[in-house]
Enzyme design. Sequence first.
Site, mmCIF file in Angstrom:
data_model
loop_
_atom_site.group_PDB
_atom_site.id
_atom_site.type_symbol
_atom_site.label_atom_id
_atom_site.label_comp_id
_atom_site.label_asym_id
_atom_site.label_seq_id
_atom_site.Cartn_x
_atom_site.Cartn_y
_atom_site.Cartn_z
ATOM 1 N N LYS A 66 0.930 -1.315 0.106
ATOM 2 C CA LYS A 66 -0.105 0.008 0.162
ATOM 3 C C LYS A 66 0.873 1.220 0.011
ATOM 4 C CE LYS A 66 -1.788 3.054 1.952
ATOM 5 N NZ LYS A 66 -1.783 4.397 1.698
ATOM 6 N N GLY A 90 7.320 5.237 8.323
ATOM 7 C CA GLY A 90 6.412 6.444 8.324
ATOM 8 C C GLY A 90 6.557 6.908 9.780
ATOM 9 N N SER A 91 5.519 7.671 9.921
ATOM 10 C CA SER A 91 5.560 8.334 11.529
ATOM 11 C C SER A 91 5.121 7.720 12.469
ATOM 12 C CB SER A 91 4.315 9.580 11.115
ATOM 13 O OG SER A 91 3.257 9.249 10.808
ATOM 14 N N THR A 98 1.382 6.610 13.266
ATOM 15 C CA THR A 98 0.825 5.618 12.361
ATOM 16 C C THR A 98 1.491 4.436 12.485
ATOM 17 O OG1 THR A 98 0.571 7.457 10.686
ATOM 18 C CG2 THR A 98 0.503 5.438 9.856
ATOM 19 N N GLY A 99 2.677 4.462 13.098
ATOM 20 C CA GLY A 99 3.334 3.068 13.156
ATOM 21 C C GLY A 99 2.548 2.359 14.524
ATOM 22 N N GLU A 158 10.063 1.120 10.799
ATOM 23 C CA GLU A 158 11.100 2.225 10.818
ATOM 24 C C GLU A 158 10.201 3.670 10.769
ATOM 25 O OE1 GLU A 158 12.748 5.121 9.672
ATOM 26 O OE2 GLU A 158 13.298 4.320 7.374
ATOM 27 N N CYS A 189 13.924 10.278 6.994
ATOM 28 C CA CYS A 189 13.868 9.392 8.201
ATOM 29 C C CYS A 189 15.285 9.735 8.945
ATOM 30 C CB CYS A 189 13.679 7.818 8.104
ATOM 31 S SG CYS A 189 12.222 7.425 7.080
ATOM 32 N N GLU A 200 10.606 15.220 15.540
ATOM 33 C CA GLU A 200 11.084 15.158 14.073
ATOM 34 C C GLU A 200 10.419 16.283 13.274
ATOM 35 O OE1 GLU A 200 10.077 11.704 12.126
ATOM 36 O OE2 GLU A 200 12.087 11.702 11.184
HETATM 37 P P1 ADP Z 1 1.993 11.050 6.865
HETATM 38 O O1 ADP Z 1 1.139 11.459 8.059
HETATM 39 O O2 ADP Z 1 2.978 12.205 6.434
HETATM 40 O O3 ADP Z 1 0.941 10.831 5.686
HETATM 41 P P2 ADP Z 1 2.266 8.414 7.751
HETATM 42 O O4 ADP Z 1 3.215 7.843 8.609
HETATM 43 O O5 ADP Z 1 0.905 8.334 8.264
HETATM 44 O O6 ADP Z 1 2.764 9.831 7.158
HETATM 45 O O7 ADP Z 1 2.120 7.464 6.339
HETATM 46 C C1 ADP Z 1 2.729 6.706 5.930
HETATM 47 C C2 ADP Z 1 1.915 5.543 5.234
HETATM 48 O O8 ADP Z 1 0.860 5.038 6.172
HETATM 49 C C3 ADP Z 1 0.974 5.702 3.978
HETATM 50 O O9 ADP Z 1 1.162 4.868 3.005
HETATM 51 C C4 ADP Z 1 -0.192 6.075 4.701
HETATM 52 O O10 ADP Z 1 -1.417 6.169 3.790
HETATM 53 C C5 ADP Z 1 -0.343 4.951 5.569
HETATM 54 N N1 ADP Z 1 -1.236 5.021 6.751
HETATM 55 C C6 ADP Z 1 -1.574 6.310 7.338
HETATM 56 N N2 ADP Z 1 -2.475 5.989 8.301
HETATM 57 C C7 ADP Z 1 -2.616 4.578 8.538
HETATM 58 C C8 ADP Z 1 -3.436 3.691 9.257
HETATM 59 N N3 ADP Z 1 -4.161 4.236 10.167
HETATM 60 N N4 ADP Z 1 -3.101 2.549 8.849
HETATM 61 C C9 ADP Z 1 -2.558 2.035 8.149
HETATM 62 N N5 ADP Z 1 -1.621 2.785 7.309
HETATM 63 C C10 ADP Z 1 -1.877 3.988 7.356
#
Ligand code: ADP
Length: 491
Positions: free
Chosen positions: A185, A238-239, A242-243, A260, A294, A393
């Site tokens: 995704k 990612g952030s 969200t992780g 990561e 990152c 960050e």
């Molecule tokens: P940003 O906040 O800058 O968009 P994210 O870390 O949220 O960065 O996004 C990184 C990835 O995680 C993207 O592919 C995003 O679509 C996905 N993402 C965001 N929210 C969720 C979630 N709740 N569950 C799974 N994937 C997510």
Amino acid sequence: MGSHVSKTVADELAPMQIIDGKSVDAVSGERINVVCPSDGQVFASIPASGKADIDQAVGAARHAFDEGPWARMPAVERGRCLTRLGQLVEKHADELAALESRDTGKPVRQGKADVTATMRYYEFYGGAADKIHGDTIPFLDGYTALTMREPHGVVAGIIPWNYPLQILARVAGAALAMGNTLVIKPAEDASLTAIRIAELALEAGIPGGVFNVVTGYGREAGAALSAHPLVDYVTFTGSPPTGTAIQQAAAANNRGVTMELGGKSPQIVFADADIEAALPVLVNAIIQNGGQTCSAGSRILIEKPVYEQVASALSERFSGLVAGPHEADLDLGALINPAQKQRVEDFVAAAEEAGISVLARGRVHEDAPKGGYYHPPVLFGAVDPASALAQEEVFGPVLALFPFADEPDAVRLANDTDFGLVAGIWTRDGARQHRMAKRVRAGQVFVNGYGAGGGIELPFGGFKKSGHGREKGFEALYDMSATKTVVFNHG
Ligand code: ADP
């Protein structure tokens, strides 16, 4: 962030996602506008997929893993598929670099560098596929015990928008080399090259269903994927928030994860360092990709006797930095979207309000399109180590300087955040190089150098809030597989 559009709005570029070896639209028929950060203009659209599409893709990956040839194929054959994919990336290098730059706003030379790294990831993991093996274990008399590395099964890869090609390649290369199947995704802000890579994977001979790409919003497609009961392992870059959400979703199925989650990485400059050699590296580590990396080197710790010298040399360089459209190939491009630009502006405003001095500011090129998401580089110093700017960050071109007194003070400051991803140490003293490399808590330590985002051979990952698990290099093959122990009783 994109917005939903109906499929009838004709876009110049409107690719489908790849599920089970076929190009398909979202079940809903909805699409997401794709905006170029350099000018804020819509230039493409992607499918806005959700749970129904994820169900199809995970079903295809499950079937390809359980019934297909991929996991049982001789490792050398899987490796050849990956090597061919690397060759196809090289063949389509210009197209991929241009697409990546337009989709993310990164300067074209960065897009090209990303394509080179992408090619190398597939080449590296193509070569590694048949070079990972288990052990035999001295056990009881009358027994032979051995281990083998087995794929997890279906791996879900949730990819961010900062280095879409590279991060997909490090996930897909390692996962596929070990015989897993994939559902990817990509980020809603940067999915175009992932779709293209999945097409090239088919051309490289990777069977349909092995490499699926589903596009859509994180809260819809991403959430459905990370919670899916037929997914065996989840890898995410990612952030941190969200992780955490993804780990909680995966925990409901007790699945393993690689995370990561970014950093607040320090570079430490001692008074005996080769400062001239360090300066361009210190600047590049925060400017590369507009600081949306990152492993960006976002803190510089400087030993007091050379603080003024280094701060003034950095100020001079920062004043000359220019942001502009990706085609212009300036020092940095636009940030990914308006929300990211706002986040950086808020950090800068809060730091100024807190009384932290701006030492220098770059500029946005006069001819840069007004609708682009530009932010000039900003240099702050001396920064209070307890401030938000020192601890959080920013993910933008904002650099913070800190003076330190001596080696223990440098170690304390370097380790004084929740993160621990990368560190750079600049000193000519060999014994100190070794001491510092051991004491700094970071997944990668560079001595008299720094690698923001580079080094496909080098294991990469975090301590503390920066995450867990390791990507890149040979080490990623262990994360993307599990040990099976087999014991023979032969009397
Ligand atoms: P940003 O906040 O800058 O968009 P994210 O870390 O949220 O960065 O996004 C990184 C990835 O995680 C993207 O592919 C995003 O679509 C996905 N993402 C965001 N929210 C969720 C979630 N709740 N569950 C799974 N994937 C997510």
